[in-house]
Design a protein around this motif. Sequence first.
Motif, short mmCIF file in Angstrom:
data_model
loop_
_atom_site.label_atom_id
_atom_site.label_comp_id
_atom_site.label_asym_id
_atom_site.label_seq_id
_atom_site.Cartn_x
_atom_site.Cartn_y
_atom_site.Cartn_z
N LYS A 31 0.83 -1.21 0.00
CA LYS A 31 0.00 0.00 0.00
C LYS A 31 0.86 1.26 0.00
O LYS A 31 0.56 2.23 -0.71
N ASN A 32 1.92 1.25 0.80
CA ASN A 32 2.81 2.42 0.82
C ASN A 32 3.41 2.66 -0.56
O ASN A 32 3.50 3.81 -1.01
N GLU A 33 3.81 1.60 -1.21
CA GLU A 33 4.41 1.75 -2.54
C GLU A 33 3.38 2.25 -3.55
O GLU A 33 3.66 3.15 -4.35
N LEU A 34 2.17 1.70 -3.50
CA LEU A 34 1.12 2.11 -4.44
C LEU A 34 0.66 3.54 -4.20
O LEU A 34 0.48 4.31 -5.15
N TYR A 35 0.43 3.90 -2.95
CA TYR A 35 -0.14 5.21 -2.63
C TYR A 35 0.90 6.32 -2.57
O TYR A 35 0.63 7.45 -2.97
N TYR A 36 2.07 6.01 -2.03
CA TYR A 36 3.06 7.07 -1.77
C TYR A 36 4.36 6.92 -2.57
O TYR A 36 5.18 7.82 -2.56
N GLY A 37 4.57 5.76 -3.17
CA GLY A 37 5.79 5.53 -3.94
C GLY A 37 7.02 5.40 -3.07
O GLY A 37 8.14 5.55 -3.56
N ARG A 38 6.82 5.11 -1.80
CA ARG A 38 7.96 4.98 -0.88
C ARG A 38 7.51 4.25 0.38
O ARG A 38 6.31 4.13 0.63
#
Length: 90
Positions: A31-38
């Motif tokens: 989720k962090n990668e999908l939503y925030y890219g990090r």
Amino acid sequence: PVELARTKNQMKGNMLLGLETSDSRMSRIAKNELYYGRDVPIEEVATNIDAVTNDDVVRVASRVFGNHLLGLTVLGDMKGEALGQEVLLQ
């Protein structure tokens, strides 16, 4: 704002408990990668939760639950009675 403090603590506690399983950890990373890219560190999330004020909650609630967005469902025998605008203005 005792209730706000209690809710913040509950959110942070639930977040930490959610890290106990590998499935939850992997879901959080995805989720962090999908939503925030990090990767968003837990400490950053906790700091952001702590930064929420009562005014922030009221502002968002007013936007989400504004009168123009409300709906009303009535179950039961209305016996031919009509509901007017006065019901929504209460």
